[in-house]
Design an enzyme around this catalytic site. Structure first.
Site, short mmCIF file in Angstrom:
data_model
loop_
_atom_site.label_atom_id
_atom_site.label_comp_id
_atom_site.label_asym_id
_atom_site.label_seq_id
_atom_site.Cartn_x
_atom_site.Cartn_y
_atom_site.Cartn_z
N ARG A 164 2.72 -10.67 2.23
CA ARG A 164 2.09 -9.89 3.29
C ARG A 164 0.65 -9.49 2.98
O ARG A 164 -0.26 -9.66 3.78
CB ARG A 164 2.89 -8.60 3.54
N THR A 165 0.46 -8.91 1.80
CA THR A 165 -0.85 -8.35 1.48
C THR A 165 -1.91 -9.45 1.43
O THR A 165 -3.00 -9.32 1.99
CB THR A 165 -0.78 -7.59 0.13
N LYS A 217 -5.42 -21.24 -18.35
CA LYS A 217 -5.99 -21.75 -19.62
C LYS A 217 -6.45 -20.59 -20.48
O LYS A 217 -7.13 -20.79 -21.50
CB LYS A 217 -7.20 -22.65 -19.33
N ARG A 230 -5.40 -8.15 -6.72
CA ARG A 230 -4.05 -7.71 -7.12
C ARG A 230 -3.82 -8.18 -8.54
O ARG A 230 -4.09 -9.33 -8.87
CB ARG A 230 -2.99 -8.30 -6.19
N HIS A 266 -1.70 1.19 -4.49
CA HIS A 266 -1.79 0.15 -3.46
C HIS A 266 -2.33 0.85 -2.21
O HIS A 266 -1.62 1.06 -1.24
CB HIS A 266 -0.38 -0.43 -3.24
C1 NCD Z 1 4.72 -3.93 -2.28
C2 NCD Z 1 3.91 -4.28 -3.50
O1 NCD Z 1 3.66 -5.45 -3.78
O2 NCD Z 1 3.52 -3.34 -4.15
N1 NCD Z 1 4.73 -4.86 -1.28
C3 NCD Z 1 3.65 -4.99 -0.45
O3 NCD Z 1 2.52 -5.01 -0.85
N2 NCD Z 1 3.93 -5.05 0.87
C4 NCD Z 1 6.03 -3.36 -2.59
C5 NCD Z 1 7.01 -4.15 -3.39
O4 NCD Z 1 6.71 -5.15 -4.01
O5 NCD Z 1 8.16 -3.70 -3.41
#
Ligand code: NCD
Length: 310
Positions: free
Chosen positions: A61-62, A89, A111, A139
């Site tokens: 999603r993100t 690497k 991320r 997040h």
């Molecule tokens: C979350 C994450 O990756 O922190 N998901 C997200 O970004 N929608 C929550 C999760 O992984 O449970």
């Protein structure tokens, strides 16, 4: 009301004061209504700007919504995932960042499995850094899209009672939500088995409970968290069945919520574990809406961080 954010980066929910957070939510609402009903869902705002999505950890999603958000603002978008890159690497975060910098990135969405990685990155690059999830830390855009969803459904955030249930210990979503919701005037209760609450939770601006049934009826929002098995190196509860029985949301528990209460989950879900399938798919659930709102909110963040300093 100001028209730009206080900070150059969005690294954690604490970077946003009440004016900043409200500005992001209002901008997202404006973007949403500007694009509603349009056949071409695109604004020219970030034409000529480059946004790099730097994903060192898995995401559905993100990653997709940041990509869509940048494209809808007409930015040039580079998607980088560590798998298949020189990271495998052994190239460091710093060298990766400097390479992207040399290519002229105006915004870097990152991320990473290490808490604090976006903060480090922000000291090495000239562009704006947006934290898309760092380890178990924060997040912030998830918290913004959750706040946007609550405001849209319930019409307000101030005084809203939000119960966040589940694996708080490993959840960056919970950390960012607690901080942002507190800034926005909501009242947060955390519910989890004692083993899944972080040390130091007593200093957070929340109420803590170990009993979901005891707090259900007073909730306006019930936010369920995924049990993050991949971050667990020990046994935090006796069995999945026992966890579900005490902390899972099934139809019977959902029926005890107030009439207007909503059910949220950031995804990905463990259906049958923290949330039953019929609950996830019910009209009370905002889970699919959250994903859609994520695009508008991330457009607002990119616009406010990158739009004004041409
Ligand atoms: C979350 C994450 O990756 O922190 N998901 C997200 O970004 N929608 C929550 C999760 O992984 O449970």
């Amino acid at each position: 009301m100001p028209d730009s954010l206080t900070h150059k980066h969005l690294l954690e929910a604490g970077d946003l004061d009440l004016d900043d957070a409200t500005l992001v939510l209002d901008t997202a609402a404006q973007i949403e209504s500007a694009l509603a009903g349009r056949e071409v869902k695109k604004l020219p705002t970030l034409r000529g700007r480059t946004v790099v999505n730097l994903f060192f950890e898995d995401s559905t999603r993100t990653r997709i919504s940041f990509e869509l958000a940048a494209k809808r603002l007409s930015a040039d978008v580079i998607n980088f995932s560590a798998k298949g890159s020189s990271v495998s690497k052994g190239e460091s975060l710093k060298d990766t960042a400097l390479t992207l910098e040399a290519m002229g990135a105006d915004g870097i969405v990152v991320r990473h499995s290490a808490s604090g990685a976006p903060h480090r990155l922000a000291t090495w690059v000239a562009g704006s850094v947006v934290n898309a999830g760092d380890g178990t830390h924060e997040h912030p855009t998830q918290a913004l899209l959750d706040a946007f969803t609550i405001r849209k459904r319930l019409g307000r955030l101030d005084g809203v009672r939000v119960v966040i249930t589940g694996d708080v210990l490993h959840s960056r979503v919970a950390r960012s939500n607690v901080r942002l919701l507190h800034t926005l005037g909501a009242e947060v209760t955390l519910v989890a088995p004692p083993t899944l609450l972080p040390v130091g939770v007593a200093s957070w601006p929340v109420t803590v409970s170990y009993d979901l049934d005891a707090v259900l009826t007073g909730a306006d929002v019930l936010m369920m968290l995924r049990v993050q098995a991949e971050r667990m190196n020990a046994s935090f509860f006796p069995s999945a069945r026992e966890y579900s029985r005490r902390y899972g949301l099934d139809a019977e528990r959902m029926a005890r919520l107030g009439d207007d209460a909503i059910v949220m989950h950031p995804g990905p879900m463990n259906r049958g574990m923290e949330i039953a399938a019929d609950v996830a798919d019910s009209p009370r659930s905002t889970i699919v809406e959250q994903v859609g709102n994520g695009v508008s909110v991330r457009m607002a963040v990119l616009y406010l961080l990158l739009g004004g300093n041409a």
